[in-house]
Design a protein around this motif. Sequence first.
Motif: not given
Length: 197
Positions: A148-155
């Motif tokens: 859902y959250d693009r800013a934290t998805a990679a982490g």
Amino acid sequence: TLRAAAVHPQSGAGVLTIGPSGSGKSTQTVHLAAAGWPFLTDDVLLLCQAAARIQAWPLRRSFAITADTFAASRFLQARTSLDPVPLHEDDKRLFLPHGVFAAGFRDHCVPGTLFFSELRGGSHSRVSRLSPGEAMARLIRMSPWSCYDRATAAGHLAVLSSLARQARAYVLLAGTDLLNPETSTNLIAGYTAEAWA
């Protein structure tokens, strides 16, 4: 975050039971804690990377169980009562586990075994092994912030990927036999011992 229950055997790594509400997480956790396994939570975990290992930390301290789980556990009936007010619409009731189970609470664990629990009916439970890729796909479904959250998805995805590689994963197709505390505990203990071998 991950929709999962967690216990920590006296030896070996932590055991997570993963699934949505109604998949048997709390029932399994109650049986294992009653059998002497230290517990973390029956519902939601926070995962984090620490010293090249994924750790799991509990987010909810109270347990929420159905009347069927309570009725199946003579251990619980002798030691606690349920909150009379249902939790949300699923009719689960709360109890505080900290004075109930002798093995006690653990504030975190390093997961070594993952069980993706599904209620399938029938009298006998079945367990099958998952590859790390299959485990990863299931972890993503149980950890919505990873999408859902693009800013934290990679982490989020990096942590889930590390967990899928770190732990041995299984699908647990839960039958009514898992309402029996001894059967339930023996089943999980057998697969966790195999994972540590």
